[in-house]
Design a protein around this motif. Sequence first.
Motif, short mmCIF file in Angstrom:
data_model
loop_
_atom_site.label_atom_id
_atom_site.label_comp_id
_atom_site.label_asym_id
_atom_site.label_seq_id
_atom_site.Cartn_x
_atom_site.Cartn_y
_atom_site.Cartn_z
N SER A 77 34.90 38.51 39.32
CA SER A 77 33.80 38.11 38.43
C SER A 77 33.48 39.22 37.44
O SER A 77 33.34 38.97 36.23
N HIS A 78 33.39 40.46 37.93
CA HIS A 78 33.06 41.57 37.04
C HIS A 78 34.16 41.79 36.01
O HIS A 78 33.88 42.10 34.84
N ALA A 79 35.42 41.66 36.42
CA ALA A 79 36.52 41.87 35.48
C ALA A 79 36.50 40.83 34.37
O ALA A 79 36.68 41.16 33.19
N ILE A 80 36.29 39.57 34.74
CA ILE A 80 36.25 38.52 33.71
C ILE A 80 35.12 38.78 32.71
O ILE A 80 35.30 38.68 31.49
N ASP A 120 41.74 41.49 31.25
CA ASP A 120 40.94 42.14 32.31
C ASP A 120 41.05 41.35 33.60
O ASP A 120 41.19 41.91 34.68
N MET A 121 40.98 40.04 33.48
CA MET A 121 41.05 39.17 34.66
C MET A 121 42.31 39.45 35.48
O MET A 121 42.28 39.51 36.71
N CYS A 122 43.43 39.66 34.78
CA CYS A 122 44.69 39.85 35.49
C CYS A 122 44.73 41.16 36.28
O CYS A 122 45.44 41.25 37.28
N VAL A 123 43.99 42.15 35.84
CA VAL A 123 43.96 43.42 36.57
C VAL A 123 43.31 43.20 37.94
O VAL A 123 43.80 43.68 38.97
N ALA A 145 34.38 31.56 32.02
CA ALA A 145 32.94 31.68 32.30
C ALA A 145 32.58 30.96 33.59
O ALA A 145 31.85 31.51 34.44
N ASP A 146 33.05 29.74 33.76
CA ASP A 146 32.73 29.00 34.99
C ASP A 146 33.30 29.68 36.22
O ASP A 146 32.72 29.60 37.31
N THR A 147 34.43 30.33 36.08
CA THR A 147 35.01 31.07 37.21
C THR A 147 34.15 32.29 37.54
O THR A 147 33.81 32.53 38.71
N ALA A 148 33.80 33.05 36.52
CA ALA A 148 33.04 34.29 36.76
C ALA A 148 31.69 34.00 37.40
O ALA A 148 31.20 34.79 38.23
N TYR A 149 31.06 32.89 37.02
CA TYR A 149 29.72 32.58 37.52
C TYR A 149 29.72 31.61 38.69
O TYR A 149 28.65 31.19 39.16
#
Length: 331
Positions: free
Chosen positions: A92-95, A164-167, A76-80
Motif C-alpha cells: 500500500s505504501h509503495a503504491i 514503485d509497486m513492483c519493488v 488506488a483501489d488496491t492501495a486503499y
Amino acid sequence: MRKFSYHRAHDVSEALGEVAEQEEAKFIAGGTNLLDLMKIDVMHPRHLVDITRLALNTIEDTEEGGLRLGALVTNADTAYHPEVEKRYPLLSHAILAGASPQLRNKATNGGNLLQCTRCYYFYDKATPCNKREPGTGCSAINGFNRIHAIFGTSEHCIATHPSDMCVALAALEARVQVSGPQGEREIPFADFHRLPGDQPQKDSNLAKDEIITAIDLPPKGFANNFTYLKNRDRASYAFALVSVAAGLEMDGDTIQEARIALGGVAHKPWRNQEAEALLQGKRASRADFQQAADAIVQGAKGYKYNEFKIELARRSVVRALMQAAHIDDSL
C-alpha cells in the motif's frame, strides 16, 4: 498519433483472440503510459484491444491464505483496500509513493507491471536507443545518465524500471498469473521482468500473446516490520532515484527473515538474497544492517552522472532496515 483500429473485448478468450488475429495489436486498460507513448510516436500499435470490461477487477483471498489482486483493479483501489492495508501495508505504501492520485485512479495493477522506462533517450526519437530501436546504440551510457541503472546493466542499455509497486511486489515474492493461447501459467515475480542483456527491447518475460490476469500475494506480508523508502528529486510525482522496500520477520529483537528490494537502480526490481541471508538470526542493529547494505552495493557500477546512487543506495538500505526494525535512526 497514427491511426489505429479499436475493439472492446468482453472476456479473456476474446481478448486473446483479437491480439492473435490482428497485426501489431496491443491490450489497453488504464492507458496511462501507452497513450503517452502513442502520442509521441514511440509506440504505434495498429490495433488496440480494450480489456477494461474483463472480469479481472476483484481482490479476493487465495486458498493458500494470501490475496489475489485482479489485473484490472486500479492502483488506488488496491492501495486503499482494507485487506491490503492490514496485511500488506508495504505494498500500500509503495503504491501511494508513486504517480499522482489522478493517475492511481486510472492505472491498473497489470499495467503497472508493464510500464516502460522513463529514460530520456527512450522518449527522444532524435537520439539512438536500443530499447526503442534495437541496434541503434545507447545514448545514455555516454550521455546524461543521472537517473540510470547501477546494477545489471549491459553495453546495450542502462535504463531503469520505473515502478514503485513492483519493488514491493518483489520483496513480497508475489506471483504473476497470466493467460495465453497455451493456457494459464504462473510467473514468480523475480522472473517476470528482465535485465537488458543484448535484448533491451524486452522488458518482461510475458509473451506478446499473453495477458496478465492477476497478481498473487503470499500469506506472509511483513505487516509488523516494513518500510518503503523512496528518494527522489521532489516530494511527490517523481520517479525514484533509489527506493527500498524492506520487510523483516522478527522474534523479539532477532531477525528471522529479511527481504530487501531496491527500485530506480536496475532494469528490474533489484534483490540480493545473499545479502538478505546475512541478517538471518542476527539481532537487529545498525552494524549488521550496514554489513548487508555493503553486500548489496558490492558490484554496483556507476556512470559519469550517477555514481552518487551507489552511496545513496547503501545509506537507504540501512535507513529502511532501521525503520522496519523500529530502531530510532537518530541514535
